[in-house]
Scaffold this motif. Structure first.
Motif, PDB file in Angstrom:
ATOM      1  N   MET A 198      30.425  32.458 -18.747  1.00 38.93           N
ATOM      2  CA  MET A 198      31.711  32.485 -17.729  1.00 38.93           C
ATOM      3  C   MET A 198      31.617  31.700 -16.679  1.00 38.93           C
ATOM      4  O   MET A 198      32.620  30.944 -16.477  1.00 38.93           O
ATOM      5  CB  MET A 198      32.080  33.875 -17.702  1.00 38.93           C
ATOM      6  CG  MET A 198      33.531  34.350 -17.106  1.00 38.93           C
ATOM      7  SD  MET A 198      34.552  34.752 -18.568  1.00 38.93           S
ATOM      8  CE  MET A 198      34.855  33.091 -19.381  1.00 38.93           C
TER       9      MET A 198
ATOM     10  N   LEU B 170      32.072  28.268 -17.793  1.00 38.32           N
ATOM     11  CA  LEU B 170      33.343  27.616 -17.688  1.00 38.32           C
ATOM     12  C   LEU B 170      34.125  27.300 -16.570  1.00 38.32           C
ATOM     13  O   LEU B 170      34.781  26.305 -16.376  1.00 38.32           O
ATOM     14  CB  LEU B 170      34.220  28.740 -18.692  1.00 38.32           C
ATOM     15  CG  LEU B 170      33.737  29.257 -19.963  1.00 38.32           C
ATOM     16  CD1 LEU B 170      34.853  29.907 -20.679  1.00 38.32           C
ATOM     17  CD2 LEU B 170      33.333  27.844 -20.637  1.00 38.32           C
TER      18      LEU B 170
ATOM     19  N   ALA C 121      40.699  30.405 -22.172  1.00 39.62           N
ATOM     20  CA  ALA C 121      39.760  31.728 -22.037  1.00 39.62           C
ATOM     21  C   ALA C 121      39.825  32.246 -20.617  1.00 39.62           C
ATOM     22  O   ALA C 121      39.615  33.476 -20.664  1.00 39.62           O
ATOM     23  CB  ALA C 121      38.277  30.941 -22.378  1.00 39.62           C
TER      24      ALA C 121
ATOM     25  N   SER D 115      40.541  36.387 -19.905  1.00 39.50           N
ATOM     26  CA  SER D 115      39.561  37.027 -19.218  1.00 39.50           C
ATOM     27  C   SER D 115      40.163  37.687 -17.943  1.00 39.50           C
ATOM     28  O   SER D 115      39.796  38.896 -17.453  1.00 39.50           O
ATOM     29  CB  SER D 115      38.166  36.588 -19.330  1.00 39.50           C
ATOM     30  OG  SER D 115      37.971  36.201 -17.766  1.00 39.50           O
TER      31      SER D 115
ATOM     32  N   ALA E 201      40.385  37.477 -24.774  1.00 40.67           N
ATOM     33  CA  ALA E 201      39.647  36.677 -23.914  1.00 40.67           C
ATOM     34  C   ALA E 201      38.417  36.313 -24.966  1.00 40.67           C
ATOM     35  O   ALA E 201      38.085  35.125 -24.688  1.00 40.67           O
ATOM     36  CB  ALA E 201      39.039  37.566 -22.727  1.00 40.67           C
TER      37      ALA E 201
ATOM     38  N   ALA F 236      39.463  33.412 -27.213  1.00 37.48           N
ATOM     39  CA  ALA F 236      39.698  32.464 -26.561  1.00 37.48           C
ATOM     40  C   ALA F 236      38.355  31.605 -25.950  1.00 37.48           C
ATOM     41  O   ALA F 236      38.072  30.471 -26.403  1.00 37.48           O
ATOM     42  CB  ALA F 236      40.344  32.566 -25.230  1.00 37.48           C
ATOM     43  N   SER F 237      37.348  32.344 -25.518  1.00 36.73           N
ATOM     44  CA  SER F 237      36.238  31.726 -25.332  1.00 36.73           C
ATOM     45  C   SER F 237      35.404  31.285 -26.521  1.00 36.73           C
ATOM     46  O   SER F 237      35.004  30.251 -26.345  1.00 36.73           O
ATOM     47  CB  SER F 237      35.329  32.498 -24.226  1.00 36.73           C
ATOM     48  OG  SER F 237      34.237  33.100 -25.053  1.00 36.73           O
TER      49      SER F 237
END
Lengths: 299, 299
Positions: free
Chosen positions: A1, A4, A69, A73, B69, B72-73
């Motif tokens: 995460m 990204l 993404a 989240s 989420a 998407a990731s």
DNA sequence: CAATGCTATCAGCTTTTCTGATGTAATCCA
DNA sequence: TGGATTACATCAGAAAAGCTGATAGCATTG
């Protein structure tokens, strides 16, 4: 995460150093994150040339998906946070039909807003059954007509509602109905064991109301249906009628002199009332009082 | 992110233990992750009761957002992975207009598919300018008409295309055009310095073609426009005409005897050709040969 | 040619995450 | 009813990941 996040910053800033500043990280960290991505997926993301970092086509594509993404989240956590206020947990409440007809729905809606993470399960039944289940521990709280003290339960006043005469719509004079000497009437009542039934019978007798016939009926829905189709009538708590569900199928007339139905809450004497049950009880009482006030604007 | 993943597993399995098994983790880890989420956001996600874990309303909402989420990731990384094959990097190629007209576009499309993370920048210019830029290091590779050896560059055959006579559409006999004694014709040619111009002039002279007039024109677009509007004609590489762009605006006739234009690649002698440039060169050659084969099915 | 500005890399530190063991509560079964 | 089982919570230590600051390399700039 974080991968990204830092990649996105680097992509937008076209610089690892600026990305690091923006994200409160170090250039070293950004560099390692990017390299990590590149190695893990075997794809070059930036072309390091001439003191600048230039995104590759892969980075272009990856970037747009990263945004999605990250956004997704983020909204997930934001939605979660929206549940962080109010009470959490669950409670089981028992209610008599009188409360379910009009007061419950608005109370539930309001309560849900205030305590999104609390779960209230409502059981409808007659008073005796409800009290039994409170004692058994099935229910945290019940609202029933006023009853004598009892071992094992704690009783508190909840609210009072007038009883009203309910008949088929008849466009008769809508004023209060004088009980003294009234009759003969065909009256629908709950079974004899019912607390309310006994009270009502006693008070009618005191006023010399002549009762032609009675039917015992424990279903509120059936009672109302019968009344709407015939000349049978019933004396019911006004709270029960405080809904628009019935359209104008009924005449609802106050009694003179009034008969008040006192409602009480019943909880187990042994355990303390859960905050959720207590909060819900308050919301429900407010809902009841609002409905009654609506019908008697003078207060 | 792992937070979300483990939470989702726990939500779906209704059990921390099963979630742990499914995600290759330990029950302890799942428990800690869930607690972490719950504490960080002050929201209870599961009600631990009766040996089961029951999702709260907050968990229901959070769950659906988690799915989004995670999805998407996941697609972000999948898309990234799609760039992991093929070559990565960039190259600058110089091409003469002959190649740009028909061969370049399909070559680029194919190359992009095979090497999604490689970037090719194409420059169009005339041969002399291209060779200069190769020497200067601006271009990795250029494709130009055959030229004498030169210090500092490496020359390799690329492919050969016949020259053809291009005239305004005239529905004349479409067969080969006998050059011997042809004329008088009004011929559009590139400037004298151009390699092709010199070759063509020489060969026409050898066949006693009578040239009524010439115009020098260095723009291919202008040349074609002029021909389409007048009785001027030009001798052009067939590759240039191997496109449907022009519709049926022109008559394109082979020459008899044929004149072949040999094309070569020019690269800097000092540096070795980058894999990307080399790969692109091959794709481009294939594209040229396919176009020529299309027009001469006998091979 | 020195100065600047950028990224890469490395070693060591910090923080996070994971694990395995243990504790506790509820349930199930005899 | 009581032992066995199952499931979650908790904890301490191990493992991994992430971060930092220093340093090196490279290109650009004045």
């Amino acid at each position: 995460m974080r991968n990204l996040q830092l990649f996105v910053a680097a992509y937008e800033e076209r610089s690892f150093t600026l990305a690091a500043v923006r994200e409160g990280a170090t250039q070293s960290g950004v560099s390692q994150h990017v390299r990590n991505l590149e190695e893990r997926y075997g794809v070059q993301l930036f072309r390091r040339e001439k003191g600048k970092v230039l995104p590759t086509p892969a980075a272009d594509v990856f970037y747009s998906h990263c945004l999605q993404a990250l956004r997704a989240s983020d909204t997930a956590f934001q939605r979660l946070k929206q549940f962080s206020f109010g009470l959490a947990g669950e409670t089981s409440i028992g209610l008599m039909p009188t409360l379910n007809a009009a007061a419950l729905a608005p109370a539930l809606m309001l309560f849900r807003e205030r305590h999104p993470n609390a779960h209230v399960s409502v059981t409808e039944s007659y008073s005796a059954a409800l009290v039994e289940r409170v004692i058994a521990g099935d229910l945290d709280l019940a609202v029933v007509p006023a009853m004598p003290e009892m071992l094992g339960v704690r009783i508190r006043n909840f609210c009072a509602t007038p009883e009203v005469m309910v008949t088929r719509r008849d466009s008769a004079a809508p004023g209060p109905l004088r009980l003294a000497g009234l009759g003969p009437i065909k009256l629908v009542l709950p079974e004899l064991a019912n607390v309310r039934a006994q009270t009502v019978r006693a008070l009618l007798a005191a006023q010399n109301v002549e009762i032609a016939e009675t039917i015992e009926m424990n279903s509120m829905l059936a009672t109302l249906d019968l009344i709407s189709r015939s000349d049978w009538c019933a004396i019911l708590p006004e709270l029960l009628m405080a809904t628009k569900t019935y359209g104008d199928a009924f005449d609802v007339r106050p009694l003179d002199p009034p008969i008040m139905l006192q409602l009480v809450t019943v909880a187990s004497a042994a355990s303390s009332l859960s905050p959720i049950a207590s909060a819900f009880c308050n919301v429900l009482r407010d809902s009841c009082e609002a409905l009654l006030l609506e019908r008697h604007p003078q207060g």
